[in-house]
Design a protein around this motif. Structure first.
Motif, PDB file in Angstrom:
ATOM      1  N   GLY A 157       0.844  -1.190   0.000  1.00 50.73           N
ATOM      2  CA  GLY A 157       0.000   0.000   0.000  1.00 50.73           C
ATOM      3  C   GLY A 157       0.885   1.248   0.000  1.00 50.73           C
ATOM      4  O   GLY A 157       1.497   1.565   1.009  1.00 50.73           O
ATOM      5  N   PHE A 158       0.998   1.909  -1.141  1.00 49.62           N
ATOM      6  CA  PHE A 158       1.927   3.031  -1.212  1.00 49.62           C
ATOM      7  C   PHE A 158       1.509   4.222  -0.362  1.00 49.62           C
ATOM      8  O   PHE A 158       2.319   5.069  -0.039  1.00 49.62           O
ATOM      9  CB  PHE A 158       2.168   3.451  -2.672  1.00 49.62           C
ATOM     10  CG  PHE A 158       3.150   2.539  -3.339  1.00 49.62           C
ATOM     11  CD1 PHE A 158       4.509   2.739  -3.191  1.00 49.62           C
ATOM     12  CD2 PHE A 158       2.716   1.441  -4.054  1.00 49.62           C
ATOM     13  CE1 PHE A 158       5.421   1.874  -3.766  1.00 49.62           C
ATOM     14  CE2 PHE A 158       3.625   0.565  -4.621  1.00 49.62           C
ATOM     15  CZ  PHE A 158       4.977   0.786  -4.484  1.00 49.62           C
ATOM     16  N   SER A 159       0.220   4.232   0.016  1.00 58.55           N
ATOM     17  CA  SER A 159      -0.221   5.370   0.832  1.00 58.55           C
ATOM     18  C   SER A 159       0.535   5.380   2.170  1.00 58.55           C
ATOM     19  O   SER A 159       0.838   6.443   2.706  1.00 58.55           O
ATOM     20  CB  SER A 159      -1.719   5.300   1.060  1.00 58.55           C
ATOM     21  OG  SER A 159      -2.053   4.043   1.567  1.00 58.55           O
ATOM     22  N   ILE A 160       0.885   4.182   2.646  1.00 57.23           N
ATOM     23  CA  ILE A 160       1.591   4.139   3.927  1.00 57.23           C
ATOM     24  C   ILE A 160       3.008   4.697   3.800  1.00 57.23           C
ATOM     25  O   ILE A 160       3.588   5.220   4.751  1.00 57.23           O
ATOM     26  CB  ILE A 160       1.604   2.713   4.502  1.00 57.23           C
ATOM     27  CG1 ILE A 160       2.068   2.767   5.951  1.00 57.23           C
ATOM     28  CG2 ILE A 160       2.472   1.777   3.735  1.00 57.23           C
ATOM     29  CD1 ILE A 160       1.547   1.713   6.796  1.00 57.23           C
ATOM     30  N   LEU A 161       3.535   4.581   2.584  1.00 57.14           N
ATOM     31  CA  LEU A 161       4.882   5.102   2.344  1.00 57.14           C
ATOM     32  C   LEU A 161       4.908   6.614   2.570  1.00 57.14           C
ATOM     33  O   LEU A 161       5.888   7.181   3.065  1.00 57.14           O
ATOM     34  CB  LEU A 161       5.295   4.773   0.903  1.00 57.14           C
ATOM     35  CG  LEU A 161       6.785   4.687   0.632  1.00 57.14           C
ATOM     36  CD1 LEU A 161       7.447   3.702   1.560  1.00 57.14           C
ATOM     37  CD2 LEU A 161       7.026   4.263  -0.810  1.00 57.14           C
ATOM     38  N   GLN A 162       3.790   7.260   2.212  1.00 58.16           N
ATOM     39  CA  GLN A 162       3.710   8.710   2.436  1.00 58.16           C
ATOM     40  C   GLN A 162       3.789   9.025   3.929  1.00 58.16           C
ATOM     41  O   GLN A 162       4.529   9.902   4.355  1.00 58.16           O
ATOM     42  CB  GLN A 162       2.384   9.243   1.909  1.00 58.16           C
ATOM     43  CG  GLN A 162       2.417   9.566   0.449  1.00 58.16           C
ATOM     44  CD  GLN A 162       0.999   9.823  -0.075  1.00 58.16           C
ATOM     45  OE1 GLN A 162       0.063  10.000   0.693  1.00 58.16           O
ATOM     46  NE2 GLN A 162       0.876   9.815  -1.375  1.00 58.16           N
ATOM     47  N   THR A 163       3.033   8.251   4.716  1.00 56.56           N
ATOM     48  CA  THR A 163       3.005   8.489   6.163  1.00 56.56           C
ATOM     49  C   THR A 163       4.380   8.273   6.779  1.00 56.56           C
ATOM     50  O   THR A 163       4.774   8.970   7.705  1.00 56.56           O
ATOM     51  CB  THR A 163       2.000   7.512   6.828  1.00 56.56           C
ATOM     52  OG1 THR A 163       0.859   7.428   6.009  1.00 56.56           O
ATOM     53  CG2 THR A 163       1.652   7.926   8.223  1.00 56.56           C
ATOM     54  N   LEU A 164       5.099   7.284   6.241  1.00 51.87           N
ATOM     55  CA  LEU A 164       6.388   6.929   6.854  1.00 51.87           C
ATOM     56  C   LEU A 164       7.559   7.324   5.959  1.00 51.87           C
ATOM     57  O   LEU A 164       8.629   6.712   6.017  1.00 51.87           O
ATOM     58  CB  LEU A 164       6.416   5.429   7.130  1.00 51.87           C
ATOM     59  CG  LEU A 164       5.491   4.974   8.269  1.00 51.87           C
ATOM     60  CD1 LEU A 164       5.334   3.471   8.258  1.00 51.87           C
ATOM     61  CD2 LEU A 164       6.032   5.424   9.627  1.00 51.87           C
ATOM     62  N   LEU A 165       7.335   8.348   5.147  1.00 44.22           N
ATOM     63  CA  LEU A 165       8.342   8.704   4.152  1.00 44.22           C
ATOM     64  C   LEU A 165       9.695   9.069   4.770  1.00 44.22           C
ATOM     65  O   LEU A 165      10.739   8.560   4.363  1.00 44.22           O
ATOM     66  CB  LEU A 165       7.829   9.868   3.288  1.00 44.22           C
ATOM     67  CG  LEU A 165       8.685  10.122   2.053  1.00 44.22           C
ATOM     68  CD1 LEU A 165       8.657   8.907   1.133  1.00 44.22           C
ATOM     69  CD2 LEU A 165       8.201  11.332   1.284  1.00 44.22           C
ATOM     70  N   LEU A 166       9.663   9.899   5.783  1.00 49.47           N
ATOM     71  CA  LEU A 166      10.913  10.376   6.349  1.00 49.47           C
ATOM     72  C   LEU A 166      11.697   9.223   6.994  1.00 49.47           C
ATOM     73  O   LEU A 166      12.918   9.129   6.879  1.00 49.47           O
ATOM     74  CB  LEU A 166      10.608  11.463   7.396  1.00 49.47           C
ATOM     75  CG  LEU A 166      11.645  12.564   7.510  1.00 49.47           C
ATOM     76  CD1 LEU A 166      12.004  13.132   6.165  1.00 49.47           C
ATOM     77  CD2 LEU A 166      11.136  13.664   8.441  1.00 49.47           C
TER      78      LEU A 166
END
Ligand code: ASP
Length: 494
Positions: free
Chosen positions: A294-303
């Motif tokens: 789920g790439f949306s989670i990558l946004q949340t944990l990007l840093l």
């Protein structure tokens, strides 16, 4: 076209295919006693028992919905649960007699068994290959002293690379401070979504005791060690067998050594044949991972993800080349070029153990490392030397501490250096174990272990990334040790 070129192309195509046929994060398949129904684009989903609401999920909670349903263990309750799906229009739909809730699979996921077969075949080879080549290798090493010398150098080198790796991780986390910028709302959402997963991992109750660890290197039953794929125990047994074969009458020893030499050659040949299917296998593994992720989670944990990947990149492209330059005369570019297959297999399988046969083949055939060094250094490194994992554990511990508002002082960070080094040693060379061993690091500095729920969502992708330096470090150690023994042959990057 060369095999490694094919693998790289397969990797890229796999990523594209996976993103085209990715699993819809807003769609669920619900199997009931009356058949299957598919729901999508809901505003919220409520789990009900009678009229009372057990749990409510919003539009972006697909994993949470599945996990909640699977977590209901009470059979009677499960049969009586119904769900209310509320759509943006305000309409709602009730579904009852639910048997199963799952994501709606796509072709990218259906192809994955081909990749699984590839991983299983490599894993199948690893144990007989390590056992046979190490017995032959140990029989050719003149005496125990020689083995102890190589062993000492290997462990010393592994300790050095691990400490540097963890320090890189800590410095990156200290500078970037990925956990300081996580909004409270995201924190709560992650904790809730991955709570059950985290609990399952915590319940495994991992612990690390050095004395027990050392004692457990001696197998009670070598056949069990082989059945369990416990490389340290296999190494211990194989070395002793090899050494004592060299000390019995030549005519008796020769048949046994020839036998294992034959097994080892056959296994190496098998690895080379299996690599023919590597491009297709890599394609299916990468496409399934990308499709399921789920790439949306990558946004949340990007840093956080960027911090880990940056640390791993510094480790691989700065620390390793420097060590290579410092300890050998090998050309850095050729060293990496020779390992393209190893890197691709490690990345797509996330398993150092499955990659081991390929690493061994490449070390001996392309990096010019003699069998008696590679057969000893590589299985040892596969089990105890996990720089990528150690670095990841350091960053993850710092990240979780930062999200929870803990300020870890220098002495706590030094504790992380020590425990992450030990936790990485205790990490089994298979996918996902680094995350479980992270619990030990968190405990050592008093950070809540439930915090692993924050990072579970991106673990698969980071596991792929950290497995790459895990295996490169093993080849590096082989080259360094062989060079220090004056036994390194010509490197062939082709
Ligand atoms: N997947 C890693 C390896 O096999 C271990 C881990 O970090 O989970 O090297």
């Amino acid at each position: 076209m060369k095999i490694h070129t094919k693998i790289i192309i397969a990797l890229i195509l796999g990523a594209v295919f996976g993103s085209v046929f990715s699993i819809d994060q807003n769609k669920l398949s619900i199997i009931t006693t009356n058949g299957e129904s598919v729901i999508q684009n809901w505003n919220s989903v409520k789990f009900l028992k009678g009229d009372s609401v057990l749990k409510t999920y919003d539009a972006s909670s697909q994993p949470g919905i599945i996990k909640y349903f699977n977590s209901v263990k009470d059979k009677k309750l499960k049969e009586n649960i119904r769900i209310e799906v509320i759509y943006p229009s305000g309409n709602s739909e009730f579904i009852e007699h639910i048997k199963e809730i799952s994501k709606v699979k796509t072709i990218a996921v259906y192809l994955k068994p081909a990749g699984d077969i590839f991983i299983r075949m490599l894993t199948m080879i690893a144990v007989p290959l390590v056992l046979s080549s190490l017995i032959v290798g140990a029989a050719s090493l003149s005496d125990l002293k020689h083995i102890a010398k190589i062993g000492g150098k290997t462990l010393g080198f592994y300790a050095l690379t691990a400490v540097i790796a963890i320090t890189i991780g800590l410095v990156c986390a200290d500078i970037i401070q990925p956990g300081k910028f996580m909004p409270e709302e995201n924190k709560q959402r992650l904790l809730e979504t991955f709570q059950e997963d985290a609990q399952g991992k915590i319940e495994q109750g991992v612990s690390l005791n050095i004395i027990d660890f050392l004692v457990s290197i001696v197998p009670k039953n070598p056949f069990k060690a082989m059945a369990d794929g416990d490389f340290l125990q296999i190494v211990f047994f194989a070395i002793l067998t090899g050494i004592f074969l060299s000390q019995i009458k030549t005519h008796k020893a020769k048949v046994v050594i020839d036998f294992f030499d034959g097994v080892s050659s056959a296994m190496i040949l098998l690895v080379e044949k299996i690599m023919y299917i590597a491009p297709f296998a890599v394609f299916t593994l990468i496409s399934a991972t990308v499709a399921e992720f789920g790439f949306s989670i990558l946004q949340t944990l990007l840093l956080y993800t960027v911090t880990v990947v940056l640390g791993l990149a510094i480790l691989t492209f700065v620390e390793y080349p420097l060590l290579l330059k410092l300890f050998t005369k090998v050309n850095v570019f050729n060293f990496f070029k020779a390992q393209r297959q190893v890197i691709a297999v490690a990345f797509s399988t996330s398993s150092s153990a499955a990659t081991l046969p390929v690493t061994m083949d490449i070390c001996e055939k392309k990096l010019g490392v003699p069998n008696r060094i590679a057969s000893f250094v590589l299985p040892l490194g596969t089990t105890v030397n996990m720089d990528g994992t150690a670095l990841y554990q350091a960053v993850a511990a710092m990240f979780i501490a930062q999200v929870y508002g803990f300020d870890l002082n220098l002495s706590q960070q030094l504790t992380i250096v020590l425990t992450a080094a030990l936790a990485a040693i205790g990490t089994a060379p298979v996918p996902g174990i680094g995350l479980i061993m992270l619990i030990i690091v968190l405990k050592s500095v008093g950070v809540p272990e439930e915090g692993i729920a924050l990072i579970i969502g991106v673990d698969r992708i980071l596991d792929m990334c950290r497995t790459v330096p895990n295996v490169i470090a093993d080849s590096l150690a082989c080259v360094v040790i062989a060079s220090s023994e004056g036994e390194l042959g010509e490197i062939s990057a082709e």
